[in-house]
Structures are given as C-alpha cells and as structure tokens.
Design an enzyme around this catalytic site. Structure first.
Site, PDB file in Angstrom:
ATOM      1  N   LYS A 154       0.850  -1.206   0.000  1.00  0.00           N
ATOM      2  CA  LYS A 154       0.000   0.000   0.000  1.00  0.00           C
ATOM      3  C   LYS A 154       0.879   1.247   0.000  1.00  0.00           C
ATOM      4  O   LYS A 154       1.961   1.235  -0.574  1.00  0.00           O
ATOM      5  CB  LYS A 154      -0.980  -0.049   1.183  1.00  0.00           C
ATOM      6  CG  LYS A 154      -1.780  -1.365   1.199  1.00  0.00           C
ATOM      7  CD  LYS A 154      -2.942  -1.372   2.156  1.00  0.00           C
ATOM      8  CE  LYS A 154      -3.659  -2.716   2.077  1.00  0.00           C
ATOM      9  NZ  LYS A 154      -4.842  -2.795   2.919  1.00  0.00           N
TER      10      LYS A 154
ATOM     11  N   HIS B 268      -8.333  -3.086  -6.178  1.00  0.00           N
ATOM     12  CA  HIS B 268      -8.325  -3.225  -4.716  1.00  0.00           C
ATOM     13  C   HIS B 268      -9.489  -2.423  -4.126  1.00  0.00           C
ATOM     14  O   HIS B 268      -9.846  -1.373  -4.646  1.00  0.00           O
ATOM     15  CB  HIS B 268      -6.987  -2.723  -4.149  1.00  0.00           C
ATOM     16  CG  HIS B 268      -6.820  -3.086  -2.708  1.00  0.00           C
ATOM     17  ND1 HIS B 268      -7.371  -2.333  -1.694  1.00  0.00           N
ATOM     18  CD2 HIS B 268      -6.190  -4.130  -2.111  1.00  0.00           C
ATOM     19  CE1 HIS B 268      -7.082  -2.910  -0.535  1.00  0.00           C
ATOM     20  NE2 HIS B 268      -6.369  -3.993  -0.754  1.00  0.00           N
TER      21      HIS B 268
ATOM     22  N   GLU C  40      -9.657  -0.474  -1.742  1.00  0.00           N
ATOM     23  CA  GLU C  40      -9.319   0.925  -1.417  1.00  0.00           C
ATOM     24  C   GLU C  40      -9.401   1.793  -2.673  1.00  0.00           C
ATOM     25  O   GLU C  40      -9.760   2.963  -2.597  1.00  0.00           O
ATOM     26  CB  GLU C  40      -7.929   0.986  -0.759  1.00  0.00           C
ATOM     27  CG  GLU C  40      -7.990   0.456   0.670  1.00  0.00           C
ATOM     28  CD  GLU C  40      -6.750  -0.260   1.151  1.00  0.00           C
ATOM     29  OE1 GLU C  40      -5.676  -0.091   0.544  1.00  0.00           O
ATOM     30  OE2 GLU C  40      -6.861  -1.007   2.149  1.00  0.00           O
TER      31      GLU C  40
ATOM     32  N   GLY D 127      -7.292  -4.675   7.480  1.00  0.00           N
ATOM     33  CA  GLY D 127      -6.679  -3.752   8.431  1.00  0.00           C
ATOM     34  C   GLY D 127      -7.436  -3.628   9.744  1.00  0.00           C
ATOM     35  O   GLY D 127      -7.182  -2.734  10.535  1.00  0.00           O
TER      36      GLY D 127
HETATM   37  P1  13P Z   1      -4.457  -6.285   5.851  1.00  0.00           P
HETATM   38  O1  13P Z   1      -3.643  -7.550   5.723  1.00  0.00           O
HETATM   39  O2  13P Z   1      -3.696  -5.158   6.466  1.00  0.00           O
HETATM   40  O3  13P Z   1      -5.781  -6.527   6.473  1.00  0.00           O
HETATM   41  O4  13P Z   1      -4.745  -5.787   4.335  1.00  0.00           O
HETATM   42  C1  13P Z   1      -5.257  -6.678   3.415  1.00  0.00           C
HETATM   43  C2  13P Z   1      -5.198  -6.063   2.072  1.00  0.00           C
HETATM   44  O5  13P Z   1      -5.904  -5.102   1.782  1.00  0.00           O
HETATM   45  C3  13P Z   1      -4.261  -6.615   1.098  1.00  0.00           C
HETATM   46  O6  13P Z   1      -4.488  -6.121  -0.176  1.00  0.00           O
END
Ligand code: 13P
Length: 250
Positions: free
Chosen positions: A11, A95, A97, A173
C-alpha cells in the site's frame, strides 16, 4: 495442483531505502523456497530499486495499479509497458481501497485487466463485500457482480492467467479475519462462478487468494482450505518476520 501464492501489498508505505531494506531481508530469508510463489508490491517509486534486488530470484515483483493506455496525455498515470520496464510481472487491480476512494468500478477494472493481459502482466484482481453488504446478506451478490463484470469478455486461456483475490472489506486492516469456513464458502462460490462463466478446467486452474488481516498465526488454517490458494497480505507484509512467517506457515 494449484501453487500457493503469497503476495505482499505494501500500500502507501515505505521510502525507497525502506523498501530495499525490507525486500533484501525477504529475499535472503526466502532463498530456497520453491513450493510457494512469493510477490512483493511496493509503491511505484520504489519498483525499480526493489527490482534490482529481486531480479532473477524467487521473489516476484508487482505494482498496485495501472492505467490501460500505454502512453499519452494521461497525467499521473502509469502504464503496463512502464511497469514492465520497472521489472514487474504482476499487478494488483481493483483493490477495495481503489474502489472506495478513487472511483474504481468493474468497468475500469475490466479495462485494466485487459491491458495487463495484453501486455503480459499477471493481474491480481480484487473482489469482496463491505461490512454493510455482509450484514445485509449481500456478500454473495456483491462478489458475483465483481467477478462477473470485472472478468467479463476474456477467453479461457486469458482467464487461466488471472489471479482473483477475495478481500472482504470488513477484514482489511481491522484485525477481524474471515473465519476459514467463511472464507472457504466465498472462495468456493467464486470458483463456481468461474465454472459457470467458462468451464471446470478454467475454474480448477485459477488461483484465488484470500486477503484481510492474514497473519502468521492464521495463515495455516486459511491456506488449508480447499479453495484458498494463497494470500494477499497488507499490514503483516510490511515486516520481513511476519511476511516470512506467513510463507513458512503454509
Ligand atoms: P491487511 O492484511 O492489512 O488486512 O490488508 C489486506 C489487504 O488489503 C491486502 O491487499
């Protein structure tokens, strides 16, 4: 047999120097691992330096997004030829996000997957419901919509190159992992959709990763599920110890 693939989605984290340090540690500790595909996905600015470390090793390189045109007046975008020039073999597309904050839709995801395949990058295509959708019993509908529309219009051969990542947004997350049974249920559903869209052979050969709070402690049980073929790891991919712990535990 589908080979397990563990990818780290870094990220928006790590300077070039920090990325080089992390990947150097991952590479040296993952030396000799051949039964798992390992991929790291740093920010664009670190790709080229990270590639200098991983080139020719068992650690693959991926980007976190792309634009579907190769070049031109598209300020701020990065294309498939440029990602390949920086050393990438993989690219994460769609993704949650990006869907949530940057207006990514099934249509833009579809165009990006098309460009990645045409240019020879392996797309890791993300799908998954958010908390509100899960609580409203809509998880299957949302996943079906993401899978069918993001992966629309590809041949069987193209489909076999695509990796799907099921990432329930409520587990990203948050420390809340989907239980192995919850994850397996959706993975199995995704495989049945792929079968409907194409055939058994396509569905059985495609890899489906799970993502959402994957850690060394829960990796083994998740990866032990019949239709879970790997993990897309966020937070735990930012430290060599936890990323390697996940790889070793599956
Ligand atoms: P986390 O492992 O921090 O929950 O994030 C997962 C993710 O979005 C991977 O693309």
């Amino acid at each position: 047999m589908r080979k397990i693939i563990i990818a780290g989605n870094w990220k928006l984290n790590k300077t070039i120097a920090e990325a080089v340090e992390l990947v150097s540690e991952i590479k040296s500790q993952a030396d000799g691992v051949t039964n798992v595909d390992i991929v790291v996905c740093p920010v664009f600015t670190a790709l080229s330096e990270v590639n200098k470390i991983v080139a020719g090793s068992n650690v693959g390189l991926g980007a976190q997004d792309l634009y579907w045109e190769d070049s031109g007046a598209f300020t701020g975008e990065v294309s498939v030829p440029l990602l390949k020039d920086a050393g990438c073999q993989y690219v994460i597309i769609g993704h949650s996000e990006r869907r949530q904050y940057f207006g990514e839709t099934n249509e833009t995801v579809n165009s990006k997957v098309k460009a990645a395949l045409a240019g020879g990058l392996i797309p890791i295509v993300c799908v998954g419901e958010n908390l509100e959708q899960r609580e409203a019993d809509k998880a299957f509908d949302v996943v079906k919509d993401h899978v069918e529309n993001s992966l629309k219009g590809f041949s069987a051969d193209e489909m076999k190159k695509i990796i799907v990542a099921y990432e329930p947004v409520w587990a990203i997350g948050t420390g809340k992992t989907a239980s192995p049974a919850q994850a397996q249920e959706i993975h199995n559903f995704i495989r049945s959709l792929l079968k409907e869209m194409h055939n058994d052979e396509v569905a059985e050969s495609m890899r489906i990763q799970y993502g959402g709070s994957v850690k060394p402690e829960n990796a083994k049980e998740l990866m032990g599920q019949k239709d879970i073929d790997g993990a897309l790891v966020g937070g735990a991919a930012l430290k060599a110890e936890s990323f390697l712990g996940i790889i070793k535990n599956c």
